[in-house]
Design an enzyme around this catalytic site. Structure first.
Site, PDB file in Angstrom:
ATOM      1  N   SER A 142      56.272 -44.186   4.675  1.00 13.97           N
ATOM      2  CA  SER A 142      54.935 -43.788   5.704  1.00 13.97           C
ATOM      3  C   SER A 142      54.773 -42.179   5.641  1.00 13.97           C
ATOM      4  O   SER A 142      53.962 -41.775   6.277  1.00 13.97           O
ATOM      5  CB  SER A 142      55.708 -43.936   6.942  1.00 13.97           C
ATOM      6  OG  SER A 142      55.746 -45.328   7.317  1.00 13.97           O
ATOM      7  N   LYS A 145      51.140 -41.246   5.446  1.00 14.54           N
ATOM      8  CA  LYS A 145      50.371 -41.007   6.401  1.00 14.54           C
ATOM      9  C   LYS A 145      49.883 -39.553   6.482  1.00 14.54           C
ATOM     10  O   LYS A 145      49.070 -39.293   7.284  1.00 14.54           O
ATOM     11  CB  LYS A 145      51.072 -41.421   7.729  1.00 14.54           C
ATOM     12  CG  LYS A 145      51.095 -42.957   7.759  1.00 14.54           C
ATOM     13  CD  LYS A 145      52.177 -43.465   8.595  1.00 14.54           C
ATOM     14  CE  LYS A 145      52.279 -44.857   8.664  1.00 14.54           C
ATOM     15  NZ  LYS A 145      53.222 -45.570   9.083  1.00 14.54           N
ATOM     16  N   SER A 199      54.466 -43.534  13.947  1.00 16.30           N
ATOM     17  CA  SER A 199      54.281 -43.987  12.617  1.00 16.30           C
ATOM     18  C   SER A 199      53.525 -45.369  12.432  1.00 16.30           C
ATOM     19  O   SER A 199      54.013 -46.201  11.633  1.00 16.30           O
ATOM     20  CB  SER A 199      55.697 -44.039  11.686  1.00 16.30           C
ATOM     21  OG  SER A 199      55.377 -44.292  10.380  1.00 16.30           O
TER      22      SER A 199
END
Length: 364
Positions: A142, A145, A199
């Protein structure tokens, strides 16, 4: 007329005293005036001395420990690479102007970490304080991102209202989500906060579709941005970071991407949030109120940081393929910024323990 009266009064005083007594009185008056002038000068000198001593104490006791706080990046300046950069004192070229640069591992003999990749960058000085295998491409989970937000802030409008489509559900079951539903109406700004704080992979998909017109086109935009930043060890296959063989980056490229995202005030606010409260509506108009909690254990208090470091915030990432990852912005006690990256730590406990050890390299 008044002057004549004063002269007459003076003459009466002179006539009242003998000439000898009058001279004595005048001498006393002159001596008193001299004494008062001297006293005034002494008092003024004492005031100046006190001011000087106060300034001296302030400079010696307080300001002598200060370090100059500069903007993290001054793009107009040419930045000389670290002493460990091959090529000696050559200046960094191209995109690397103003960035931390190294061509090999740094200080790995002084600090042994289990994480596959780790780095610590002094943003003010443009120095690499630690580097372990930072150019090897691996799954970032993640941490992807950060690039998703960067592209969305660069090309999107945070005030846009987005209607959630089936695209939000096209993610791996059981992955982290904001739990938005098809038909929900919320702002792009809310989706961005849900992406970075909670997230949310569902938020990532909706951001990509809205800003890029389609998820595939948005991913192309992400890769174009990576190339523009000089992130040559990076390729994205999706906007959320779920495992894909064609989805990878390196610790150094994460530094480049995070560095660029730091230019946006909204990004800087997102990464330091322990939670985010959002209100939006369902498809039928029903109001929704939700608080998204951060995945960063430093921000939630689950992981204490080192005593000499101020934790600002960052972005986590965790998958079986990527291990536990974290890109983190911190400051020393003087406010000077540092960026650290750990990729593929064995687990979350190890991640924060090793991040603290890495942050221990920040000078006091």
């Amino acid at each position: 007329m008044a002057r004549n009266v004063q002269v007459d009064n003076r003459r009466r005083e002179e006539d009242y005293y003998t000439e000898r007594e009058w001279r004595r009185i005048q001498q006393k008056e002159r001596a008193e005036r001299r004494r008062l002038r001297l006293l005034g000068l002494i008092l003024a000198g004492m005031v100046l001395l006190v001011i000087f001593l106060c300034v001296l104490v302030y400079m010696v006791v307080f300001r002598s420990h200060d370090k100059t706080m500069q903007m993290p990046f001054v793009l107009e300046e040419q930045v000389v690479s670290t002493s460990l950069f091959t090529g000696g004192g050559d200046r960094a070229d191209g995109f690397s102007s103003g960035l931390c640069v190294t061509a090999k591992d740094v200080n790995v003999s002084e600090l042994s970490l289990d994480a596959y990749e780790a780095a610590l960058f002094d943003l003010n000085r443009g120095e690499v304080l630690y580097a372990k295998d930072i150019f090897t491409s691996r799954s970032p989970a993640s941490m992807t991102k950060v690039m998703t937000v960067l592209v969305a802030l660069k090309y999107g409008n945070p005030d846009d209202i987005v209607t959630v489509t089936q695209t939000a559900l096209d993610i791996e079951y059981g992955s982290s989500v904001c739990d938005i539903k098809v038909g929900d109406r919320l702002s792009l700004k809310q989706l961005l906060y849900g992406l970075m704080v909670a997230s949310g992979n569902d938020a990532a998909m909706m951001i990509a579709e809205h800003v890029g017109g389609s998820v595939d086109h948005f991913v192309e935009m992400m890769n174009e941005e990576a190339r523009a930043l000089g992130a040559t060890d990076t390729h994205f296959a999706n906007p959320h970071g779920l495992t894909d063989p064609d989805h990878y980056t390196s610790a150094y490229d994460m530094y480049l991407i995070f560095n660029e995202a730091m230019k946006y005030d909204m990004f800087m606010d997102m990464i330091c949030r322990a939670n985010y409260y959002a209100e939006y509506t369902r498809e039928d108009g029903t109001p929704v109120a939700v608080t998204w909690e951060s995945t960063d254990h430093y921000l939630t208090g689950e992981a204490p940081g080192p005593d000499n470091v101020i934790i600002y915030g960052g972005k986590t990432g965790t998958t079986d393929d990527a291990g536990a990852c974290l890109t983190l912005l911190t400051k020393d006690l003087y406010g000077n910024p540092y960026l650290s990256v750990i990729m593929h730590s064995p687990d979350k406990d190890s991640l924060y323990m090793e991040m603290n050890r890495l942050l221990g390299l920040i000078p006091n």
